[in-house]
Structures are given as structure tokens and as C-alpha cells.
Design a protein around this motif. Sequence first.
Motif, PDB file in Angstrom:
ATOM      1  N   HIS A  25      -7.100  19.174  -0.960  1.00  0.00           N
ATOM      2  CA  HIS A  25      -8.186  19.435  -0.015  1.00  0.00           C
ATOM      3  C   HIS A  25      -9.139  18.250   0.043  1.00  0.00           C
ATOM      4  CE1 HIS A  25     -11.048  21.602   2.384  1.00  0.00           C
ATOM      5  NE2 HIS A  25     -11.975  21.545   1.458  1.00  0.00           N
ATOM      6  N   SER A  26      -9.505  17.702  -1.112  1.00  0.00           N
ATOM      7  CA  SER A  26     -10.392  16.538  -1.152  1.00  0.00           C
ATOM      8  C   SER A  26      -9.774  15.345  -0.441  1.00  0.00           C
ATOM      9  CB  SER A  26     -10.715  16.178  -2.605  1.00  0.00           C
ATOM     10  OG  SER A  26     -11.511  15.008  -2.682  1.00  0.00           O
ATOM     11  N   LEU A  27      -8.483  15.116  -0.662  1.00  0.00           N
ATOM     12  CA  LEU A  27      -7.807  13.987  -0.022  1.00  0.00           C
ATOM     13  C   LEU A  27      -7.757  14.175   1.495  1.00  0.00           C
ATOM     14  CD1 LEU A  27      -4.835  13.525  -2.517  1.00  0.00           C
ATOM     15  CD2 LEU A  27      -7.014  12.303  -2.476  1.00  0.00           C
ATOM     16  N   THR A  28      -7.549  15.420   1.943  1.00  0.00           N
ATOM     17  CA  THR A  28      -7.560  15.710   3.374  1.00  0.00           C
ATOM     18  C   THR A  28      -8.932  15.427   3.970  1.00  0.00           C
ATOM     19  OG1 THR A  28      -5.817  17.386   3.213  1.00  0.00           O
ATOM     20  CG2 THR A  28      -7.304  17.544   5.094  1.00  0.00           C
ATOM     21  N   GLN A  29      -9.983  15.878   3.274  1.00  0.00           N
ATOM     22  CA  GLN A  29     -11.344  15.687   3.776  1.00  0.00           C
ATOM     23  C   GLN A  29     -11.689  14.216   3.943  1.00  0.00           C
ATOM     24  OE1 GLN A  29     -11.737  18.751   4.880  1.00  0.00           O
ATOM     25  NE2 GLN A  29     -13.816  19.008   4.121  1.00  0.00           N
ATOM     26  N   HIS A  30     -11.094  13.355   3.117  1.00  0.00           N
ATOM     27  CA  HIS A  30     -11.404  11.922   3.159  1.00  0.00           C
ATOM     28  C   HIS A  30     -10.367  11.115   3.929  1.00  0.00           C
ATOM     29  CE1 HIS A  30     -14.083  13.169  -0.149  1.00  0.00           C
ATOM     30  NE2 HIS A  30     -14.805  12.136   0.207  1.00  0.00           N
ATOM     31  N   GLY A  31      -9.454  11.790   4.625  1.00  0.00           N
ATOM     32  CA  GLY A  31      -8.498  11.096   5.469  1.00  0.00           C
ATOM     33  C   GLY A  31      -7.503  10.236   4.720  1.00  0.00           C
ATOM     34  N   LEU A  32      -7.146  10.636   3.489  1.00  0.00           N
ATOM     35  CA  LEU A  32      -6.267   9.823   2.652  1.00  0.00           C
ATOM     36  C   LEU A  32      -4.802  10.260   2.712  1.00  0.00           C
ATOM     37  CD1 LEU A  32      -8.605   9.497  -0.463  1.00  0.00           C
ATOM     38  CD2 LEU A  32      -7.897   7.642   1.061  1.00  0.00           C
ATOM     39  N   MET A  44       0.843  -1.201   0.000  1.00  0.00           N
ATOM     40  CA  MET A  44       0.000   0.000   0.000  1.00  0.00           C
ATOM     41  C   MET A  44       0.874   1.245   0.000  1.00  0.00           C
ATOM     42  SD  MET A  44      -3.071   1.023   2.589  1.00  0.00           S
ATOM     43  CE  MET A  44      -4.007   2.535   2.355  1.00  0.00           C
ATOM     44  N   SER A  45       0.524   2.229  -0.809  1.00  0.00           N
ATOM     45  CA  SER A  45       1.309   3.452  -0.912  1.00  0.00           C
ATOM     46  C   SER A  45       1.118   4.360   0.299  1.00  0.00           C
ATOM     47  CB  SER A  45       0.912   4.240  -2.169  1.00  0.00           C
ATOM     48  OG  SER A  45       1.327   3.583  -3.329  1.00  0.00           O
ATOM     49  N   THR A  46       2.155   5.144   0.575  1.00  0.00           N
ATOM     50  CA  THR A  46       2.066   6.253   1.521  1.00  0.00           C
ATOM     51  C   THR A  46       1.834   7.525   0.721  1.00  0.00           C
ATOM     52  OG1 THR A  46       3.586   5.181   3.075  1.00  0.00           O
ATOM     53  CG2 THR A  46       3.318   7.573   3.263  1.00  0.00           C
ATOM     54  N   LEU A  47       0.754   8.240   1.021  1.00  0.00           N
ATOM     55  CA  LEU A  47       0.392   9.435   0.267  1.00  0.00           C
ATOM     56  C   LEU A  47       0.938  10.676   0.968  1.00  0.00           C
ATOM     57  CD1 LEU A  47      -1.142  10.595  -2.154  1.00  0.00           C
ATOM     58  CD2 LEU A  47      -3.158  10.752  -0.697  1.00  0.00           C
ATOM     59  N   VAL A  48       1.790  11.405   0.257  1.00  0.00           N
ATOM     60  CA  VAL A  48       2.467  12.574   0.821  1.00  0.00           C
ATOM     61  C   VAL A  48       2.060  13.821   0.043  1.00  0.00           C
ATOM     62  CG1 VAL A  48       4.693  13.649   1.290  1.00  0.00           C
ATOM     63  CG2 VAL A  48       4.439  11.163   1.516  1.00  0.00           C
ATOM     64  N   VAL A  49       1.574  14.833   0.740  1.00  0.00           N
ATOM     65  CA  VAL A  49       1.246  16.119   0.135  1.00  0.00           C
ATOM     66  C   VAL A  49       2.385  17.086   0.404  1.00  0.00           C
ATOM     67  CG1 VAL A  49      -0.268  18.148   0.279  1.00  0.00           C
ATOM     68  CG2 VAL A  49      -1.258  15.847   0.216  1.00  0.00           C
ATOM     69  N   THR A  50       2.997  17.601  -0.661  1.00  0.00           N
ATOM     70  CA  THR A  50       4.079  18.580  -0.552  1.00  0.00           C
ATOM     71  C   THR A  50       3.600  19.911  -1.130  1.00  0.00           C
ATOM     72  OG1 THR A  50       5.778  16.880  -0.767  1.00  0.00           O
ATOM     73  CG2 THR A  50       6.439  19.132  -1.238  1.00  0.00           C
ATOM     74  N   THR A  51       3.645  20.961  -0.318  1.00  0.00           N
ATOM     75  CA  THR A  51       3.045  22.228  -0.742  1.00  0.00           C
ATOM     76  C   THR A  51       3.879  23.410  -0.290  1.00  0.00           C
ATOM     77  OG1 THR A  51       0.841  21.242  -0.476  1.00  0.00           O
ATOM     78  CG2 THR A  51       0.939  23.613  -0.720  1.00  0.00           C
ATOM     79  N   PHE A  52       4.049  24.393  -1.178  1.00  0.00           N
ATOM     80  CA  PHE A  52       4.686  25.666  -0.855  1.00  0.00           C
ATOM     81  C   PHE A  52       3.610  26.621  -0.333  1.00  0.00           C
ATOM     82  CE2 PHE A  52       7.288  24.322  -4.704  1.00  0.00           C
ATOM     83  CZ  PHE A  52       8.306  23.753  -3.941  1.00  0.00           C
ATOM     84  N   LEU A  53       3.856  27.242   0.824  1.00  0.00           N
ATOM     85  CA  LEU A  53       2.857  28.087   1.466  1.00  0.00           C
ATOM     86  C   LEU A  53       3.466  29.410   1.927  1.00  0.00           C
ATOM     87  CD1 LEU A  53       1.284  25.388   3.815  1.00  0.00           C
ATOM     88  CD2 LEU A  53       0.237  26.284   1.730  1.00  0.00           C
ATOM     89  N   THR A  54       2.655  30.474   1.857  1.00  0.00           N
ATOM     90  CA  THR A  54       3.015  31.713   2.535  1.00  0.00           C
ATOM     91  C   THR A  54       2.712  31.535   4.021  1.00  0.00           C
ATOM     92  OG1 THR A  54       0.815  32.686   2.335  1.00  0.00           O
ATOM     93  CG2 THR A  54       2.345  33.023   0.485  1.00  0.00           C
ATOM     94  N   LEU A  55       3.143  32.487   4.844  1.00  0.00           N
ATOM     95  CA  LEU A  55       2.872  32.371   6.280  1.00  0.00           C
ATOM     96  C   LEU A  55       1.385  32.438   6.593  1.00  0.00           C
ATOM     97  CD1 LEU A  55       5.747  34.382   8.017  1.00  0.00           C
ATOM     98  CD2 LEU A  55       5.522  31.916   7.694  1.00  0.00           C
ATOM     99  N   ASP A  56       0.586  33.050   5.716  1.00  0.00           N
ATOM    100  CA  ASP A  56      -0.856  33.048   5.933  1.00  0.00           C
ATOM    101  C   ASP A  56      -1.551  31.943   5.143  1.00  0.00           C
ATOM    102  OD1 ASP A  56      -0.166  34.527   3.654  1.00  0.00           O
ATOM    103  OD2 ASP A  56      -1.908  35.836   3.779  1.00  0.00           O
ATOM    104  N   GLY A  57      -0.793  30.939   4.727  1.00  0.00           N
ATOM    105  CA  GLY A  57      -1.386  29.718   4.191  1.00  0.00           C
ATOM    106  C   GLY A  57      -1.723  29.701   2.722  1.00  0.00           C
TER     107      GLY A  57
END
Length: 206
Positions: A138-145, A1-14
Motif C-alpha cells: 500500500h505504501s509503495l502504491t501511494q508513492h508511485g513506486l 534500475m529495478s522493475t518493482l512487481v507486486v504479486t498478491t493473492f486476492l478474493t473477489l472482494d479484494g
Amino acid sequence: MSTLVVTTFLTLDGVMQAPGGPDEDRSGGFEHGGWLVPYADDDMMRIVVDWMNAADGFLLGRKTYEIFAAYWPHVSGEDDPIAAKLNSSPKYVASRSLKTVEWNNSTLLAGDAAEEVGRLKERTDGELQVHGSGDLAHSLTQHGLVDEYRLWFYPVVLGTGKRLFPEGTVPTALRLVDTKTTGAGVAVHTYRPGGKPTYGSFDLES
């Protein structure tokens, strides 16, 4: 089973919108595209290359796929390790509007994104990375993936733009498992979901 990793560049206000250029994503009248570029340095590139080399596949939303597919196939992998990794690795594109995906080693996931990704995780192994792809993340976060978040916080505040965790995101506690910094002042934090938040109070007991 894969490990799902979200990598994101963010400003300090998200804000995660259009980090790489003025015309990357102007939706909603966004005028701050390219806010990441002044902070790019050797430290940043080293971390990016190390993490991307750890990927066994990439999961992209439609907009990020179109941005990547218009650029990376035209960059020689002989000179650029990121291009070499992206162009040669399996790529899965979650989109109901695209009919085909032409980039080498790309597979279209045309159904419900959460259901498709859940099945993808079950049938693949290793690390499956999501880069950008705000709506998909966002969708993946909402579904706990999501199994891990690698969040790059840049020392800039914009006050407007699309956010990784917008209003309505499912409340989630996160556990910090690693942190790095770059010479340009970028803080790179790695978190894993830790269940639902817990709450307390500093009120004095009567």
C-alpha cells in the motif's frame, strides 16, 4: 534500475489477508485464514514457479518476512523450486521494528520504506518482487513506486479482511497486459499503472 512487481493473492472482494492458513494473520479478528488452499493446483504452482524464477530479488514487509523466514529455510531446495529460489536470492526487508534479519541473503531496510525502496530500485537491476506484505504494498502504491501488479483473483468472497487497495488509496488507472486462468477457476491478471483515471459521462447532451 529495478522493475518493482507486486504479486498478491486476492478474493473477489479484494481481501489479501491470511491466504495460506488459519493462523497466518488473525489480526482484526479475521477468521477466514487459508481461503486460498482449496484452489491450489498444478496450474497455480506452475505460474508461481515461473514468476518467482524471473525475480532478481524479493522485497518483504516485516510480517511476511517473519512468516517466510519461519518456513522456507526449513524446506529443501532440492525438492522445492520455490524454496531454492527464496533461500538463495537477495531479500530486502522493510521494517522499523526489526533489529536484525537472519535469513540467508537478507538485508534490513530500516528507514522510511518509500525512501529506502526508491533508493533500492535505483541501485539494483532486474525484477524486484513483493509478495504479500500488504502494508508495504500500500505504501509503495501511494508513492508511485510499483511498476507492475500481478493479481490473482480467487472465486471466493469473504466480506471482511485486509485489502490491497483500502479506502484512501491514490486513484490510479491500470492497463491490462496479460491474463491467465487456472483449472481451479483462478484469474491471474497483470496490470501496469497508466496514470490518473479519466472520467466521462453517459448523460444525454441537451
